[in-house]
Design an enzyme around this catalytic site. Structure first.
Site, short mmCIF file in Angstrom:
data_model
loop_
_atom_site.label_atom_id
_atom_site.label_comp_id
_atom_site.label_asym_id
_atom_site.label_seq_id
_atom_site.Cartn_x
_atom_site.Cartn_y
_atom_site.Cartn_z
N ASP A 203 -10.13 5.56 22.97
CA ASP A 203 -9.17 4.83 23.79
C ASP A 203 -8.13 4.12 22.90
O ASP A 203 -8.42 3.77 21.76
CB ASP A 203 -9.96 3.77 24.58
N GLU A 227 -6.47 8.97 22.44
CA GLU A 227 -5.45 8.69 23.44
C GLU A 227 -4.31 7.92 22.79
O GLU A 227 -4.45 6.76 22.45
CB GLU A 227 -6.04 7.84 24.58
C1 ABC Z 1 -6.11 -2.81 35.63
C2 ABC Z 1 -6.28 -2.56 37.12
C3 ABC Z 1 -5.07 -1.86 37.69
C4 ABC Z 1 -3.86 -2.71 37.39
C5 ABC Z 1 -3.76 -2.97 35.89
C6 ABC Z 1 -2.61 -3.88 35.58
O1 ABC Z 1 -4.97 -3.57 35.44
O2 ABC Z 1 -7.42 -1.74 37.32
O3 ABC Z 1 -5.21 -1.68 39.06
O4 ABC Z 1 -2.74 -1.99 37.82
C7 ABC Z 1 -8.47 -0.02 31.87
C8 ABC Z 1 -8.78 0.35 33.30
C9 ABC Z 1 -7.60 0.05 34.21
C10 ABC Z 1 -7.14 -1.40 34.02
C11 ABC Z 1 -6.79 -1.59 32.53
C12 ABC Z 1 -6.28 -2.97 32.21
O5 ABC Z 1 -7.99 -1.35 31.77
O6 ABC Z 1 -9.06 1.73 33.35
O7 ABC Z 1 -7.98 0.26 35.55
O8 ABC Z 1 -6.04 -1.63 34.86
O9 ABC Z 1 -7.25 -3.93 32.48
C13 ABC Z 1 -6.37 3.28 28.23
C14 ABC Z 1 -7.33 3.89 29.25
C15 ABC Z 1 -7.29 3.08 30.53
C16 ABC Z 1 -7.86 1.71 30.24
C17 ABC Z 1 -7.36 1.13 28.98
C18 ABC Z 1 -7.80 -0.21 28.62
C19 ABC Z 1 -6.67 1.86 28.05
O10 ABC Z 1 -7.07 5.25 29.39
O11 ABC Z 1 -8.03 3.66 31.59
O12 ABC Z 1 -7.48 0.85 31.37
O13 ABC Z 1 -9.05 -0.02 27.89
C20 ABC Z 1 -1.21 1.50 27.75
C21 ABC Z 1 -2.10 1.87 26.57
C22 ABC Z 1 -3.11 2.94 26.94
C23 ABC Z 1 -3.93 2.51 28.18
C24 ABC Z 1 -2.92 2.26 29.31
C25 ABC Z 1 -3.63 1.83 30.59
O14 ABC Z 1 -2.01 1.21 28.90
O15 ABC Z 1 -1.28 2.32 25.50
O16 ABC Z 1 -3.99 3.13 25.85
N1 ABC Z 1 -4.95 3.52 28.56
C26 ABC Z 1 3.84 3.01 28.39
C27 ABC Z 1 3.30 2.53 27.07
C28 ABC Z 1 1.81 2.87 26.97
C29 ABC Z 1 1.07 2.22 28.11
C30 ABC Z 1 1.65 2.77 29.41
C31 ABC Z 1 0.96 2.20 30.64
O17 ABC Z 1 3.06 2.45 29.44
O18 ABC Z 1 4.01 3.14 26.01
O19 ABC Z 1 1.30 2.37 25.74
O20 ABC Z 1 -0.32 2.58 28.03
O21 ABC Z 1 1.12 0.84 30.68
C32 ABC Z 1 6.14 7.75 29.05
C33 ABC Z 1 6.44 6.96 27.81
C34 ABC Z 1 5.24 6.08 27.49
C35 ABC Z 1 4.94 5.18 28.68
C36 ABC Z 1 4.71 6.07 29.90
C37 ABC Z 1 4.35 5.23 31.14
O22 ABC Z 1 5.86 6.87 30.13
O23 ABC Z 1 6.71 7.83 26.72
O24 ABC Z 1 5.48 5.30 26.35
O25 ABC Z 1 3.73 4.44 28.40
O26 ABC Z 1 7.27 8.55 29.38
#
Ligand code: ABC
Ligand code: CA
Length: 471
Positions: A203, A227
């Site tokens: 992750d 990831e």
């Molecule tokens: C919780 C709630 C949700 C609520 C949220 C705010 O909080 O459940 O309902 O909406 C875990 C849980 C989630 C939880 C989160 C936070 O924790 O599964 O349910 O959400 O508490 C990993 C996992 C993911 C996990 C976590 C945390 C990390 O796969 O399941 O979430 O351990 C970032 C991280 C990435 C992470 C993701 C959720 O957030 O980098 O590792 N995933 C941009 C950023 C990214 C960012 C993304 C989303 O936004 O660059 O870094 O990811 O916020 C592309 C661009 C990208 C862009 C995307 C959206 O578009 O090139 O850069 O990403 O075109």
């Protein structure tokens, strides 16, 4: 298992809490509530034939260690990403013995187990956090000082500030500290050994400095897939020397755009793949390709035309990397953004004769046949024989895949001058079991129906008894 071992595999990704219950019951599960729904590792064991019968030979399960208990402003920790104790399993999913039995049962079936691991953070339900509630390191100095990630163009901010929100701050481990580094290297080694894991999905890889990863991956001693959540090929490429492989996020976005509606652009998909083939350490071979996952809205939450769905679903199984299917896609689930994309699978009844289940099973069978037919298949990079905004011919000999985003009403046609077949070679579209012949130059000119894709193999390599079983 090694990266090479994994290259032949096909992965089914599941959220343990939502896949299957221990006693086979089907309790209600309101995804919007973000609460535990009672799926367990024993439940996964009970339903392994459902996964294996679709042709998957590996599973990726959601994180296994003990998480925050109780409700938070962001719901419960049913997804497993909110660790508070690295040394104990999450009892909602079962016991040590259950997880060991899952690995053992998988291995008896010739399947692999991939664990999802989170090293970047612990989780709290207050801000500031109660550091003493964490195990094993429980001092404020074991963590980076509080700041939210606010600037994704600033790598120090991305690595040393915190994810999450005020409801659940994700308390950022001080992975610059030698003791913490040493702890996690020992931890991953023990976790993999204790539960006989064959691989790890890591992750939040971009949230820890790159040079943390080689020792961690070496300590794991098994295949790793990271990831790095970014759509930028060059950004993701920078990580391909630090972990074995990466999730193919850069291709994911153009893939979705290509088949979302009938005016998407297949050229963009092809161009992204060509860039990735050049930029990544091992081309596109060491990537994991997917159309859905737990962090993005399901494809059918925005596009339900079954021809477009089937074209989009085909991609992960015919490209250079390892296919990954997110549970529920095969049952036609339509959940939108997190938390709605984490529906309980038991509500589907695990029905095997649905069109998309058959589609997935056929795609796995075709890929397996191609691997068995040619020792070069897995190291042959896809080439795009003809590309337009609305159709694409993908050559990965002996497989030829013909995609279209014309949609259900359309009658697609493809003309590929040289598809690497011999003159007049007998071919089969494995999706329909229609047979036809290559032309005298080894090319293929065919028409499709109802906007459906075609996955073509020589009749000599695809066991047509598969087709009887389709009828
Ligand atoms: C919780 C709630 C949700 C609520 C949220 C705010 O909080 O459940 O309902 O909406 C875990 C849980 C989630 C939880 C989160 C936070 O924790 O599964 O349910 O959400 O508490 C990993 C996992 C993911 C996990 C976590 C945390 C990390 O796969 O399941 O979430 O351990 C970032 C991280 C990435 C992470 C993701 C959720 O957030 O980098 O590792 N995933 C941009 C950023 C990214 C960012 C993304 C989303 O936004 O660059 O870094 O990811 O916020 C592309 C661009 C990208 C862009 C995307 C959206 O578009 O090139 O850069 O990403 O075109
Ligand atoms: Ca970090």
């Amino acid at each position: 298992a090694s990266a090479e071992n994994w290259q032949t595999r096909s992965i089914y990704q599941l959220v343990t809490d939502r896949f299957a219950t221990s006693d086979g019951s089907a309790p209600p599960c309101d995804t919007g509530e973000r609460k535990y729904c009672n799926g367990t590792w024993q439940g996964v064991i009970n339903q392994l034939s459902y996964i294996q019968d679709m042709g998957f030979d590996a599973i990726w399960i959601s994180p296994v260690v003990a998480n925050l208990e109780g409700d938070t402003g962001d719901g419960e920790a049913y997804h497993g990403y909110w660790a508070v104790d690295q040394n104990t399993l999450n009892s909602h999913f079962g016991t040590d013995g259950d997880l060991q039995l899952l690995a053992e049962t998988l291995h008896q079936r010739g399947m692999y187990l991939m664990l999802d691991v989170v090293v970047n953070h612990m989780a709290a339900d207050t801000l500031p956090p109660n550091y003493a509630s964490f195990t094993p390191f429980d001092n404020q100095s074991d963590f980076h000082p509080f700041c939210w990630i606010t600037d994704y163009n600033n790598q120090t901010n991305v690595e040393q500030c915190w994810l999450g929100d005020t409801n659940v701050p994700l308390v950022d481990n001080n992975t610059e500290d030698d003791d913490i580094v040493e702890f996690f290297n020992d931890w991953i080694k023990n976790l993999v050994n204790m539960y006989n894991a064959d691989g790890v999905r890591i992750d939040t890889v971009k949230h820890i400095r790159k040079d943390f990863w080689p020792a961690f991956v070496a300590a794991a001693g098994v295949f790793s897939i990271g990831e790095v959540l970014s759509g930028d090929v060059q950004y993701v490429a920078n990580y391909t020397g630090y972990v074995d492989s990466v999730l193919d996020y850069p291709t994911y976005y153009p893939l979705v755009r290509a088949f979302n509606g009938t005016s998407g652009n297949l050229t963009e998909l092809a161009e992204t793949v060509k860039q990735s083939q050049k930029a990544y350490r091992l081309g596109e071979f060491m990537t994991g390709s997917f159309l859905e996952n737990a962090d993005n809205p399901r494809f059918q939450s925005f596009e339900t035309d079954q021809a477009l769905v089937k074209n989009a679903m085909t991609w992960p199984f015919i490209q250079d990397g390892i296919p990954i299917l997110y549970y529920g896609q095969e049952q036609g689930y339509t959940g939108g953004n997190d938390p709605y994309n984490r529906e309980a699978l038991w509500l589907s009844g695990y029905v095997m004769d649905k069109p998309l289940v058959i589609h997935v099973r056929t795609l796995n069978a075709a890929r397996k046949a191609a691997i068995d037919a040619s020792s070069d298949y897995l190291n042959t990079a896809v080439e795009f024989a003809s590309v337009s905004e609305s159709s694409l011919a993908v050559v990965k000999s002996p497989m030829l895949t013909l995609l279209t985003n014309g949609g259900s009403g359309s009658t697609p046609a493809w003309s590929v001058a040289d598809a690497n077949y011999s003159a007049g070679e007998a071919l089969i579209d494995v999706l329909t079991c229609d047979e036809f012949k290559a032309d005298k130059n080894g090319g293929v000119s065919v028409q499709g129906e109802n906007g459906m894709p075609k996955v073509v193999l020589p009749v000599s390599v695809f066991n047509s008894t598969y087709c009887n079983h389709l009828l």
